[in-house]
Scaffold this motif. Structure first.
Motif, PDB file in Angstrom:
ATOM      1  N   MET A   1      69.961   6.785  50.039  1.00 49.58           N
ATOM      2  CA  MET A   1      70.545   5.627  49.363  1.00 49.58           C
ATOM      3  C   MET A   1      71.295   4.761  50.361  1.00 49.58           C
ATOM      4  SD  MET A   1      73.713   7.518  47.424  1.00 49.58           S
ATOM      5  CE  MET A   1      72.654   8.874  46.898  1.00 49.58           C
ATOM      6  N   ILE A   2      71.440   3.501  50.028  1.00 46.82           N
ATOM      7  CA  ILE A   2      72.136   2.572  50.909  1.00 46.82           C
ATOM      8  C   ILE A   2      73.628   2.876  50.894  1.00 46.82           C
ATOM      9  CG2 ILE A   2      72.394   0.826  49.082  1.00 46.82           C
ATOM     10  CD1 ILE A   2      72.002  -1.298  51.282  1.00 46.82           C
ATOM     11  N   ASN A   3      74.261   2.815  52.062  1.00 42.02           N
ATOM     12  CA  ASN A   3      75.692   3.087  52.127  1.00 42.02           C
ATOM     13  C   ASN A   3      76.480   1.784  52.255  1.00 42.02           C
ATOM     14  OD1 ASN A   3      75.515   2.312  54.870  1.00 42.02           O
ATOM     15  ND2 ASN A   3      75.149   4.425  55.517  1.00 42.02           N
ATOM     16  N   TYR A  44      61.402   2.527  52.949  1.00 40.42           N
ATOM     17  CA  TYR A  44      61.687   3.958  52.845  1.00 40.42           C
ATOM     18  C   TYR A  44      60.470   4.719  52.333  1.00 40.42           C
ATOM     19  CZ  TYR A  44      63.768   8.136  50.582  1.00 40.42           C
ATOM     20  OH  TYR A  44      64.049   9.413  50.142  1.00 40.42           O
ATOM     21  N   VAL A  45      59.875   4.218  51.260  1.00 42.18           N
ATOM     22  CA  VAL A  45      58.711   4.887  50.659  1.00 42.18           C
ATOM     23  C   VAL A  45      57.497   4.807  51.589  1.00 42.18           C
ATOM     24  CG1 VAL A  45      57.104   4.877  48.700  1.00 42.18           C
ATOM     25  CG2 VAL A  45      59.545   4.530  48.300  1.00 42.18           C
ATOM     26  N   PHE A 178      68.467   2.323  59.840  1.00 40.00           N
ATOM     27  CA  PHE A 178      69.074   2.925  58.649  1.00 40.00           C
ATOM     28  C   PHE A 178      68.033   3.687  57.845  1.00 40.00           C
ATOM     29  CE2 PHE A 178      69.940   2.702  54.081  1.00 40.00           C
ATOM     30  CZ  PHE A 178      71.158   3.362  54.024  1.00 40.00           C
ATOM     31  N   ILE A 179      66.859   3.091  57.654  1.00 37.81           N
ATOM     32  CA  ILE A 179      65.797   3.730  56.879  1.00 37.81           C
ATOM     33  C   ILE A 179      65.331   5.011  57.562  1.00 37.81           C
ATOM     34  CG2 ILE A 179      63.418   3.497  56.042  1.00 37.81           C
ATOM     35  CD1 ILE A 179      65.480   1.933  54.403  1.00 37.81           C
ATOM     36  N   ASN A 180      65.207   4.983  58.885  1.00 35.90           N
ATOM     37  CA  ASN A 180      64.794   6.192  59.606  1.00 35.90           C
ATOM     38  C   ASN A 180      65.770   7.339  59.366  1.00 35.90           C
ATOM     39  OD1 ASN A 180      62.527   4.953  60.659  1.00 35.90           O
ATOM     40  ND2 ASN A 180      63.476   4.444  62.610  1.00 35.90           N
ATOM     41  N   THR A 181      67.049   7.023  59.385  1.00 36.43           N
ATOM     42  CA  THR A 181      68.071   8.041  59.108  1.00 36.43           C
ATOM     43  C   THR A 181      67.955   8.548  57.677  1.00 36.43           C
ATOM     44  OG1 THR A 181      69.589   7.003  60.679  1.00 36.43           O
ATOM     45  CG2 THR A 181      70.557   8.489  59.069  1.00 36.43           C
ATOM     46  N   SER A 188      65.202  16.585  55.328  1.00 36.59           N
ATOM     47  CA  SER A 188      66.053  17.739  55.634  1.00 36.59           C
ATOM     48  C   SER A 188      66.545  18.430  54.366  1.00 36.59           C
ATOM     49  CB  SER A 188      67.266  17.306  56.470  1.00 36.59           C
ATOM     50  OG  SER A 188      66.857  16.758  57.700  1.00 36.59           O
ATOM     51  N   LYS A 189      66.789  17.648  53.312  1.00 32.95           N
ATOM     52  CA  LYS A 189      67.326  18.198  52.065  1.00 32.95           C
ATOM     53  C   LYS A 189      66.260  18.835  51.175  1.00 32.95           C
ATOM     54  CE  LYS A 189      71.236  14.977  51.703  1.00 32.95           C
ATOM     55  NZ  LYS A 189      71.791  13.846  50.921  1.00 32.95           N
TER      56      LYS A 189
END
Length: 312
Positions: A1-3, A44-45, A178-181, A188-189
């Motif tokens: 999600m965007i921060n 992202y998708v 940001f998207i790569n992160t 990872s989750k």
């Protein structure tokens, strides 16, 4: 999600664009701002789906090799570890990704499949791929470790892919890191035997409202905040202050006055960090000095009122 950090960056870019174009259509610019944030989810998708498309490409290559007239033993009995990768298969089976692609008509990898081949070629010639196929271990943990490395070492740094994204949508240029992160965190989750479900773009309604409120209040109060800044920088003419610096200071003042739940020091630190990426080498010191003066004066004059302990 965007921060919140990236929300601030997107707002900064929109305020700057308005200033450069001398456009005062607040409604139109706010729509564009929100649209550019929504399009981040497309990126992202697409990055997640690219993993699937590369795997599909590998599967097709194996199928074609088996049909060779002079097929070798390796062609007939290929190593299928990559096409059996459990994490990529989980993404491929994701109903939420499939639905998003369909609803938003994201068929980039069908229309521009040469980028799938570029990533595939980089993958199969890498030591990462060779080591992965050579190991006998077969587990979700190993598959996930490989996919994370595949994304971080091959997909994320690929310049041709980055150029493609930039050509597709100019606002993606600053969104890519940001998207790569975000992709790495999502991978990872992911848990074994659990379906891959796309998360929300915003953490909550407060973050979504933060976009509009920060943008509108900064633009509408620009003239007033300009005077505050000029009073605190008597040795500087307004046109000598970097345009981005001026915008970041105005946005910070907006947060001081209009967002009681955000600590003053958090606001100052956020804009100092953004200036390091988007302005001059000395901007962070300048912004820190100006905001420190303004915040102390506003606190003394009760213009800054924060809710909760330790928020000043």
């Amino acid at each position: 999600m965007i921060n919140r950090r990236h929300i601030r960056v997107k707002v900064m870019q929109s305020v700057y664009a308005m200033a450069q174009s001398k456009n005062d259509d607040l409604v139109r610019e706010e729509k564009f701002l929100k649209h550019s944030i929504l399009k981040m989810f497309d990126l992202y998708v697409l990055n997640l789906q690219l993993l699937v498309e590369v795997q599909k490409f590998a599967s097709k290559k194996i199928a074609l090799s088996k049909k060779k007239i002079l097929a070798t033993q390796e062609d007939l009995k290929p190593n299928t570890k990559f096409i059996d990768n459990t994490l990529i298969n989980t993404i491929a089976e994701s109903i939420s990704i499939e639905s998003y692609l369909e609803v938003n008509k994201l068929n980039n990898w069908s229309l521009d499949n040469e980028y799938v081949k570029i990533i595939f070629d980089d993958l199969v010639t890498s030591d990462l791929y060779k080591k992965y196929l050579a190991t006998e271990e077969q587990s979700f943990k190993e598959d996930k470790a490989f996919v994370l490395a595949f994304f971080k070492e091959i997909i994320a740094p690929n310049e041709k892919l980055a150029d493609y994204y930039e050509d597709t949508l100019i606002t993606w240029v600053d969104d890519i890191p940001f998207i790569n992160t975000w992709v790495v965190k999502s991978l990872s989750k992911q848990k074994e035997s659990k379906p891959f479900i796309l998360g929300a773009l915003y953490k909550d309604k407060d973050d979504e409202d933060f976009v509009s409120n920060l943008f509108r209040k900064t633009v509408l109060k620009q003239a007033e905040y300009q005077k505050e800044i000029e009073e605190k920088t008597p040795n500087w003419e307004a046109d000598r202050i970097a345009g981005i610096d001026m915008i970041l200071i105005k946005m910070a003042i907006t947060e001081f006055v209009n967002f009681p739940s955000i600590p003053t020091r958090v606001t100052i630190n956020e804009y100092i960090e953004i200036s390091k990426d988007y302005s001059t080498s000395k901007s962070s010191y300048f912004i820190n000095g100006v905001l420190d003066k303004i915040s102390k004066e506003f606190i003394a004059n009760k213009k800054i009122v924060k809710i909760g302990r330790g928020l000043i």
